[in-house]
Design an enzyme around this catalytic site. Structure first.
Site, PDB file in Angstrom:
ATOM      1  N   HIS A 262       0.850  -1.189   0.000  1.00 55.85           N
ATOM      2  CA  HIS A 262       0.000   0.000   0.000  1.00 55.85           C
ATOM      3  C   HIS A 262       0.882   1.233   0.000  1.00 55.85           C
ATOM      4  CE1 HIS A 262      -3.107   2.870   1.175  1.00 55.85           C
ATOM      5  NE2 HIS A 262      -3.937   1.981   0.676  1.00 55.85           N
ATOM      6  N   GLU A 317      -7.900  -5.103  -0.025  1.00 58.85           N
ATOM      7  CA  GLU A 317      -8.480  -5.865  -1.130  1.00 58.85           C
ATOM      8  C   GLU A 317      -8.410  -7.369  -0.890  1.00 58.85           C
ATOM      9  OE1 GLU A 317     -10.157  -4.130  -2.852  1.00 58.85           O
ATOM     10  OE2 GLU A 317      -9.163  -2.705  -4.146  1.00 58.85           O
TER      11      GLU A 317
HETATM   12  N1  ACO Z   1       3.837  -7.644  -4.480  1.00 60.71           N
HETATM   13  C1  ACO Z   1       5.175  -7.672  -4.665  1.00 60.71           C
HETATM   14  N2  ACO Z   1       5.963  -6.589  -4.557  1.00 60.71           N
HETATM   15  C2  ACO Z   1       5.365  -5.417  -4.277  1.00 60.71           C
HETATM   16  C3  ACO Z   1       3.981  -5.314  -4.065  1.00 60.71           C
HETATM   17  C4  ACO Z   1       3.214  -6.483  -4.185  1.00 60.71           C
HETATM   18  N3  ACO Z   1       1.892  -6.463  -4.018  1.00 60.71           N
HETATM   19  N4  ACO Z   1       3.667  -4.029  -3.804  1.00 60.71           N
HETATM   20  C5  ACO Z   1       4.811  -3.347  -3.842  1.00 60.71           C
HETATM   21  N5  ACO Z   1       5.836  -4.181  -4.135  1.00 60.71           N
HETATM   22  C6  ACO Z   1       7.242  -3.846  -4.238  1.00 60.71           C
HETATM   23  C7  ACO Z   1       7.543  -3.183  -5.570  1.00 60.71           C
HETATM   24  O1  ACO Z   1       7.845  -4.131  -6.553  1.00 60.71           O
HETATM   25  C8  ACO Z   1       8.716  -2.329  -5.201  1.00 60.71           C
HETATM   26  O2  ACO Z   1       9.872  -3.150  -5.094  1.00 60.71           O
HETATM   27  P1  ACO Z   1      11.202  -2.830  -5.921  1.00 60.71           P
HETATM   28  O3  ACO Z   1      11.517  -1.398  -5.640  1.00 60.71           O
HETATM   29  O4  ACO Z   1      12.151  -3.829  -5.390  1.00 60.71           O
HETATM   30  O5  ACO Z   1      10.834  -3.030  -7.358  1.00 60.71           O
HETATM   31  C9  ACO Z   1       8.405  -1.871  -3.777  1.00 60.71           C
HETATM   32  O6  ACO Z   1       7.556  -2.865  -3.247  1.00 60.71           O
HETATM   33  C10 ACO Z   1       7.723  -0.527  -3.686  1.00 60.71           C
HETATM   34  O7  ACO Z   1       6.674  -0.498  -4.616  1.00 60.71           O
HETATM   35  P2  ACO Z   1       5.989   0.825  -5.117  1.00 60.71           P
HETATM   36  O8  ACO Z   1       5.496   0.585  -6.503  1.00 60.71           O
HETATM   37  O9  ACO Z   1       6.853   2.016  -4.905  1.00 60.71           O
HETATM   38  O10 ACO Z   1       4.791   0.956  -4.149  1.00 60.71           O
HETATM   39  P3  ACO Z   1       3.532   1.860  -4.408  1.00 60.71           P
HETATM   40  O11 ACO Z   1       3.351   2.667  -3.203  1.00 60.71           O
HETATM   41  O12 ACO Z   1       3.575   2.591  -5.683  1.00 60.71           O
HETATM   42  O13 ACO Z   1       2.445   0.725  -4.593  1.00 60.71           O
HETATM   43  C11 ACO Z   1       0.498  -0.496  -4.677  1.00 60.71           C
HETATM   44  C12 ACO Z   1       1.288   0.589  -3.909  1.00 60.71           C
HETATM   45  C13 ACO Z   1       0.189   0.026  -6.082  1.00 60.71           C
HETATM   46  C14 ACO Z   1      -0.803  -0.742  -3.940  1.00 60.71           C
HETATM   47  C15 ACO Z   1       1.338  -1.783  -4.746  1.00 60.71           C
HETATM   48  O14 ACO Z   1       1.661  -2.223  -3.462  1.00 60.71           O
HETATM   49  C16 ACO Z   1       0.663  -2.870  -5.556  1.00 60.71           C
HETATM   50  O15 ACO Z   1       0.794  -2.892  -6.786  1.00 60.71           O
HETATM   51  N6  ACO Z   1      -0.053  -3.814  -4.878  1.00 60.71           N
HETATM   52  C17 ACO Z   1      -0.745  -4.875  -5.596  1.00 60.71           C
HETATM   53  C18 ACO Z   1      -2.084  -4.373  -6.114  1.00 60.71           C
HETATM   54  C19 ACO Z   1      -3.098  -4.153  -5.014  1.00 60.71           C
HETATM   55  O16 ACO Z   1      -3.181  -4.923  -4.059  1.00 60.71           O
HETATM   56  N7  ACO Z   1      -3.865  -3.068  -5.171  1.00 60.71           N
HETATM   57  C20 ACO Z   1      -4.878  -2.655  -4.202  1.00 60.71           C
HETATM   58  C21 ACO Z   1      -4.344  -1.528  -3.386  1.00 60.71           C
HETATM   59  S1  ACO Z   1      -5.431  -1.069  -2.078  1.00 60.71           S
HETATM   60  C22 ACO Z   1      -6.537   0.012  -2.750  1.00 60.71           C
HETATM   61  O17 ACO Z   1      -6.258   0.776  -3.648  1.00 60.71           O
HETATM   62  C23 ACO Z   1      -7.905   0.032  -2.254  1.00 60.71           C
END
Ligand code: ACO
Length: 373
Positions: A262, A317
């Site tokens: 998140h 989620e």
């Molecule tokens: N699985 C694996 N790795 C992850 C995940 C995940 N779900 N989420 C983040 N990471 C990793 C990224 O790959 C990144 O690693 P890296 O730098 O080694 O490549 C690091 O964690 C940071 O990621 P960011 O993209 O900077 O995190 P951001 O704050 O942009 O992402 C998000 C938040 C979009 C929710 C992300 O965690 C994600 O894609 N989750 C999966 C989708 C999801 O569950 N969405 C629902 C969100 S809740 C809502 O909106 C109601």
């Protein structure tokens, strides 16, 4: 992986940590895993109040009396019923379309017939909630090929929604679970869809246009589109033994696990905790829930192993999928149902934005070439 040599990828992309200004609506405390709606802890609200009372709180700033709740319900129900009588909205509720496209188009048709030239009022917000609830419920009935159920006196919004959608009487447990889901997802600070809605009304456009934009932003799987992907992930994993190899393969292949991570929560999402309790109450001996729990624990262990500095935890989620599955909601309607609950938060923010009439207009750092001298 980040690419430090690419100027478009440097820190600041994604507006992370940027405040758009003060708001009295919600605090998302990402460090401590707390969510506060107008001075009330969401984890307490979900035990003591229903969705329509929480929507009133978000719009007006205090909880309603019993009479005020009844008045609000009647407005919501009137607008839910109105969807069936409005050919422009009905024409958009194509059961073969992508559900979020149908809902976005239906709300665009609704906004057109309401003729909001500029801004909006709490009455528009209440009508919007009824219109979107009625649109998603009717879309559900059409997708299932059933006659929509009638709204009855004494219904809550959650009960009316489920009966209209399925044509059958929902159980108290199903109504309670949906109501908890609606309360816990009604509002969440400056997330992408709420920001979209606020940007739109900041131009002196109207809350109908803001809703249509917000629905579009919610559609994506990085925001509201994740729960159906969580369900398909659990389907694909299939057995407890397959969880670890399946999850390792995805993480090693650079894929994101749906329902984890998140932008703001760097600890367990409080909404996921509350929804996991609801899911457990609904089906403590449900094999599917046991598998979901095992997949969650394995994913948390592996995310910690592969990305120890990223603080990745379960988000809302993950257990939203478990709750919505247990109440047997059509997976195609998970994100549209999220749009119904979030209409409360979106419209609260749009109404707040209207009180600070300041155009939201950030800048971008130009890194392209300049004309030759
Ligand atoms: N699985 C694996 N790795 C992850 C995940 C995940 N779900 N989420 C983040 N990471 C990793 C990224 O790959 C990144 O690693 P890296 O730098 O080694 O490549 C690091 O964690 C940071 O990621 P960011 O993209 O900077 O995190 P951001 O704050 O942009 O992402 C998000 C938040 C979009 C929710 C992300 O965690 C994600 O894609 N989750 C999966 C989708 C999801 O569950 N969405 C629902 C969100 S809740 C809502 O909106 C109601």
């Amino acid at each position: 992986m980040s690419d430090d040599s690419n100027p478009r990828m440097h820190a600041g992309t994604g507006l992370e940590g940027v405040s758009i200004g003060p708001s009295e609506i919600a605090l998302v405390d990402g460090e401590n895993g707390r969510l506060i709606y107008r001075g009330h802890d969401a984890e307490v609200l979900v035990r003591e109040h229903n969705f329509e009372e929480v929507a009133f709180l978000l719009w007006i700033g205090r909880l309603p009396s019993a009479d005020e709740t009844n008045v609000l319900r009647n407005v919501v129900f009137e607008n839910m019923r109105h969807v069936s009588d409005d050919p422009a909205i009905l024409a958009m509720l194509d059961p073969k379309a992508l559900p979020m496209d149908a809902v976005r188009s239906a709300m665009s048709a609704w906004a057109m017939t309401r003729r909001m030239d500029e801004g909006g009022t709490p009455a528009d917000a209440q009508a919007a909630l009824g219109a979107i609830a009625g649109s998603v419920a009717l879309l559900g009935a059409r997708r299932a090929g059933v006659a929509p159920g009638e709204i009855k006196a004494g219904d809550t919004v959650a009960r009316a929604y489920l009966r209209m959608m399925t044509g059958a009487e929902p159980t108290d447990a199903q109504v309670g679970a949906l109501d908890a889901y609606l309360v816990l997802t009604a509002e969440h600070g400056m997330n992408a869809s709420t920001f979209t809605g606020r940007v739109i009304v900041s131009t002196a456009s109207d809350i109908g246009s803001g809703l249509v934009g917000a629905i579009g932003a919610l559609k994506g799987k990085l925001h509201g589109g994740a729960p159906s992907h969580v369900s398909s992930m659990i389907d694909e994993i299939g057995t407890m033994d397959n969880a670890e190899p399946w999850l390792r393969e995805k993480i090693e292949g650079g894929e994101r696990l749906m329902g984890f991570g998140h932008r703001v929560y760097k600890t367990y999402d409080p909404r996921a905790r509350a929804l996991s309790e609801v899911a457990q109450r609904l089906g403590s001996d449900n094999e599917r829930l046991a598998l979901a729990h095992h997949v969650e624990q394995t994913a948390l262990r592996l995310l910690h192993e592969y990305k120890p500095d990223r603080r990745l935890y379960t988000n809302v989620e993950y257990y939203a999928a478990a709750v919505l599955e247990t109440i047997e909601l059509d997976p195609g309607l998970y994100t549209p149902t999220f749009a119904v609950s979030r209409t409360a938060g979106w419209t609260a923010h749009m109404l707040e934005q209207i009180t600070f009439p300041r155009l939201i207009r950030p800048q971008v750092e130009y890194v392209g070439p300049m004309p030759a001298a």
